[in-house]
Design a protein around this motif. Sequence first.
Motif, PDB file in Angstrom:
ATOM      1  N   TYR A  58      14.338   6.795  -7.707  1.00  0.00           N
ATOM      2  CA  TYR A  58      13.348   6.442  -6.678  1.00  0.00           C
ATOM      3  C   TYR A  58      12.788   5.038  -6.930  1.00  0.00           C
ATOM      4  O   TYR A  58      12.723   4.215  -6.016  1.00  0.00           O
ATOM      5  CB  TYR A  58      12.217   7.477  -6.655  1.00  0.00           C
ATOM      6  CG  TYR A  58      11.083   7.109  -5.735  1.00  0.00           C
ATOM      7  CD1 TYR A  58      11.231   7.189  -4.352  1.00  0.00           C
ATOM      8  CD2 TYR A  58       9.867   6.676  -6.243  1.00  0.00           C
ATOM      9  CE1 TYR A  58      10.190   6.851  -3.509  1.00  0.00           C
ATOM     10  CE2 TYR A  58       8.821   6.336  -5.405  1.00  0.00           C
ATOM     11  CZ  TYR A  58       8.994   6.422  -4.037  1.00  0.00           C
ATOM     12  OH  TYR A  58       7.970   6.075  -3.209  1.00  0.00           O
ATOM     13  N   THR A  93       0.827  -1.205   0.000  1.00  0.00           N
ATOM     14  CA  THR A  93       0.000   0.000   0.000  1.00  0.00           C
ATOM     15  C   THR A  93       0.865   1.260   0.000  1.00  0.00           C
ATOM     16  O   THR A  93       0.635   2.180  -0.777  1.00  0.00           O
ATOM     17  CB  THR A  93      -0.937   0.016   1.216  1.00  0.00           C
ATOM     18  OG1 THR A  93      -1.741  -1.154   1.178  1.00  0.00           O
ATOM     19  CG2 THR A  93      -1.812   1.241   1.228  1.00  0.00           C
ATOM     20  N   LEU A  94       1.861   1.281   0.896  1.00  0.00           N
ATOM     21  CA  LEU A  94       2.690   2.480   1.015  1.00  0.00           C
ATOM     22  C   LEU A  94       3.556   2.711  -0.213  1.00  0.00           C
ATOM     23  O   LEU A  94       3.611   3.814  -0.750  1.00  0.00           O
ATOM     24  CB  LEU A  94       3.579   2.389   2.259  1.00  0.00           C
ATOM     25  CG  LEU A  94       2.870   2.533   3.594  1.00  0.00           C
ATOM     26  CD1 LEU A  94       3.854   2.356   4.730  1.00  0.00           C
ATOM     27  CD2 LEU A  94       2.201   3.887   3.693  1.00  0.00           C
ATOM     28  N   GLY A 131       1.294   1.648  -3.869  1.00  0.00           N
ATOM     29  CA  GLY A 131       0.167   2.547  -4.095  1.00  0.00           C
ATOM     30  C   GLY A 131       0.581   3.979  -4.332  1.00  0.00           C
ATOM     31  O   GLY A 131      -0.055   4.707  -5.093  1.00  0.00           O
ATOM     32  N   THR A 132       1.646   4.410  -3.673  1.00  0.00           N
ATOM     33  CA  THR A 132       2.079   5.799  -3.823  1.00  0.00           C
ATOM     34  C   THR A 132       3.194   5.963  -4.849  1.00  0.00           C
ATOM     35  O   THR A 132       3.602   7.088  -5.111  1.00  0.00           O
ATOM     36  CB  THR A 132       2.564   6.354  -2.467  1.00  0.00           C
ATOM     37  OG1 THR A 132       3.675   5.566  -2.024  1.00  0.00           O
ATOM     38  CG2 THR A 132       1.454   6.326  -1.443  1.00  0.00           C
ATOM     39  N   MET A 133       3.690   4.865  -5.424  1.00  0.00           N
ATOM     40  CA  MET A 133       4.793   4.962  -6.375  1.00  0.00           C
ATOM     41  C   MET A 133       4.449   5.817  -7.594  1.00  0.00           C
ATOM     42  O   MET A 133       5.240   6.697  -7.961  1.00  0.00           O
ATOM     43  CB  MET A 133       5.253   3.564  -6.786  1.00  0.00           C
ATOM     44  CG  MET A 133       6.600   3.528  -7.479  1.00  0.00           C
ATOM     45  SD  MET A 133       6.558   3.745  -9.251  1.00  0.00           S
ATOM     46  CE  MET A 133       5.533   2.429  -9.775  1.00  0.00           C
ATOM     47  N   LEU A 169       2.311   8.234  -7.817  1.00  0.00           N
ATOM     48  CA  LEU A 169       2.192   9.612  -7.332  1.00  0.00           C
ATOM     49  C   LEU A 169       3.569  10.215  -7.090  1.00  0.00           C
ATOM     50  O   LEU A 169       3.863  11.335  -7.519  1.00  0.00           O
ATOM     51  CB  LEU A 169       1.352   9.640  -6.056  1.00  0.00           C
ATOM     52  CG  LEU A 169       1.222  10.994  -5.372  1.00  0.00           C
ATOM     53  CD1 LEU A 169       0.352  11.908  -6.217  1.00  0.00           C
ATOM     54  CD2 LEU A 169       0.655  10.819  -3.991  1.00  0.00           C
ATOM     55  N   MET A 170       4.434   9.475  -6.395  1.00  0.00           N
ATOM     56  CA  MET A 170       5.778   9.986  -6.098  1.00  0.00           C
ATOM     57  C   MET A 170       6.612  10.140  -7.363  1.00  0.00           C
ATOM     58  O   MET A 170       7.366  11.107  -7.499  1.00  0.00           O
ATOM     59  CB  MET A 170       6.488   9.046  -5.112  1.00  0.00           C
ATOM     60  CG  MET A 170       5.989   9.151  -3.695  1.00  0.00           C
ATOM     61  SD  MET A 170       6.250  10.791  -2.997  1.00  0.00           S
ATOM     62  CE  MET A 170       8.026  10.864  -2.946  1.00  0.00           C
TER      63      MET A 170
END
Length: 120
Positions: free
Chosen positions: A47, A10-11, A14-16, A18-19
């Motif tokens: 990243y 999730t962290l 899910g945020t990949m 977006l980041m």
Amino acid sequence: VAIVHNLAATLFGGTMPLMATFLFYRSDAWAGDNPDALYPRLIPGLYISLLGCVAWFSLTYLVRHPHDVRTGDIELRKAVELENRKYKEVKKNKKKKRMIEEQLAADPVPHEGDYIPPVV
């Protein structure tokens, strides 16, 4: 293990996107109009590579399971050998017990009048 896996998925998963998008636009702003600014443009890829390295490290060094492909063969073999030794020992003890019972059944039981006291 499942909770940690789901939390990490999730962290990071899910945020990949977006980041990566954030870092792409931020690095584009850092590079500005300079066409030779390569390093700021590599930040989103770095990243994603960093997340891949963390996942690889976690899979190779942190995850240890007896049925694991890398270590499971040796660990499973040791566990099977231990169980086989225990089984053979139990079988040997049962055989000894059966032999003693057969010897006791073959020996006549002394009667009351046949008692001989021990010599001291």
